[in-house]
Design a protein around this motif. Structure first.
Motif, mmCIF file in Angstrom:
data_model
loop_
_atom_site.group_PDB
_atom_site.id
_atom_site.type_symbol
_atom_site.label_atom_id
_atom_site.label_comp_id
_atom_site.label_asym_id
_atom_site.label_seq_id
_atom_site.Cartn_x
_atom_site.Cartn_y
_atom_site.Cartn_z
ATOM 1 N N GLU A 12 0.809 -1.215 0.000
ATOM 2 C CA GLU A 12 0.000 0.000 0.000
ATOM 3 C C GLU A 12 0.844 1.269 0.000
ATOM 4 N N GLY A 13 2.152 1.145 -0.077
ATOM 5 C CA GLY A 13 3.023 2.303 0.076
ATOM 6 C C GLY A 13 3.471 2.974 -1.204
ATOM 7 N N TYR A 14 2.794 2.745 -2.327
ATOM 8 C CA TYR A 14 3.249 3.275 -3.605
ATOM 9 C C TYR A 14 2.442 4.485 -4.095
ATOM 10 N N ALA A 15 1.355 4.809 -3.424
ATOM 11 C CA ALA A 15 0.523 5.942 -3.837
ATOM 12 C C ALA A 15 1.332 7.227 -3.854
ATOM 13 N N GLY A 16 1.139 8.008 -4.916
ATOM 14 C CA GLY A 16 1.823 9.285 -5.060
ATOM 15 C C GLY A 16 3.120 9.205 -5.859
ATOM 16 N N LEU A 17 3.599 7.986 -6.095
ATOM 17 C CA LEU A 17 4.838 7.822 -6.864
ATOM 18 C C LEU A 17 4.556 7.810 -8.355
ATOM 19 N N ARG A 18 5.519 8.269 -9.141
ATOM 20 C CA ARG A 18 5.428 8.126 -10.597
ATOM 21 C C ARG A 18 5.566 6.643 -10.900
ATOM 22 N N ILE A 19 4.914 6.201 -11.950
ATOM 23 C CA ILE A 19 4.862 4.782 -12.256
ATOM 24 C C ILE A 19 6.242 4.148 -12.428
ATOM 25 N N GLU A 20 7.175 4.851 -13.044
ATOM 26 C CA GLU A 20 8.516 4.307 -13.245
ATOM 27 C C GLU A 20 9.200 4.042 -11.906
ATOM 28 N N ARG A 21 9.058 4.967 -10.977
ATOM 29 C CA ARG A 21 9.653 4.816 -9.639
ATOM 30 C C ARG A 21 8.976 3.683 -8.878
ATOM 31 N N ALA A 22 7.660 3.581 -8.993
ATOM 32 C CA ALA A 22 6.932 2.511 -8.314
ATOM 33 C C ALA A 22 7.377 1.144 -8.822
ATOM 34 N N GLY A 59 0.132 8.857 -15.073
ATOM 35 C CA GLY A 59 1.480 8.428 -14.743
ATOM 36 C C GLY A 59 1.821 8.388 -13.262
ATOM 37 N N VAL A 60 0.824 8.614 -12.398
ATOM 38 C CA VAL A 60 1.049 8.624 -10.955
ATOM 39 C C VAL A 60 0.173 7.551 -10.307
ATOM 40 N N VAL A 61 0.749 6.808 -9.372
ATOM 41 C CA VAL A 61 0.008 5.756 -8.657
ATOM 42 C C VAL A 61 -0.991 6.408 -7.708
ATOM 43 N N GLU A 62 -2.259 6.021 -7.852
ATOM 44 C CA GLU A 62 -3.300 6.515 -6.936
ATOM 45 C C GLU A 62 -3.571 5.525 -5.818
ATOM 46 N N ARG A 63 -3.389 4.225 -6.116
ATOM 47 C CA ARG A 63 -3.686 3.174 -5.150
ATOM 48 C C ARG A 63 -2.832 1.969 -5.496
ATOM 49 N N SER A 64 -2.428 1.226 -4.479
ATOM 50 C CA SER A 64 -1.681 0.001 -4.711
ATOM 51 C C SER A 64 -2.127 -1.066 -3.711
#
Length: 67
Positions: A12-22, A59-64
């Protein structure tokens, strides 16, 4: 280490990251696979151990979540 060995809160800790970074962090944390889900995309709901799901918008993670 596999994604299933990672603590549940890691999923659950990927929200807010750009997809490449996630994706980069997911590989480092040992997730077996990463599924990227765009808004409105149809998905199957079967649970897959070791899979990290990333719901993204612009391109940004909203939920994981795992599975």
């Amino acid at each position: 280490m596999t994604g299933s060995d990672v603590a549940g809160e890691d999923a659950e800790g990927y929200a807010g990251l750009r997809i490449e970074r996630a994706r980069e962090l997911a590989r480092r944390h040992g997730w077996a696979s990463v599924r990227v889900l765009e808004p409105g995309q149809l998905i199957t709901l079967e649970y897959r151990e070791g899979r990290l799901n990333l719901a993204v918008r612009d391109g940004v993670v909203e939920r994981s979540w795992e599975g």
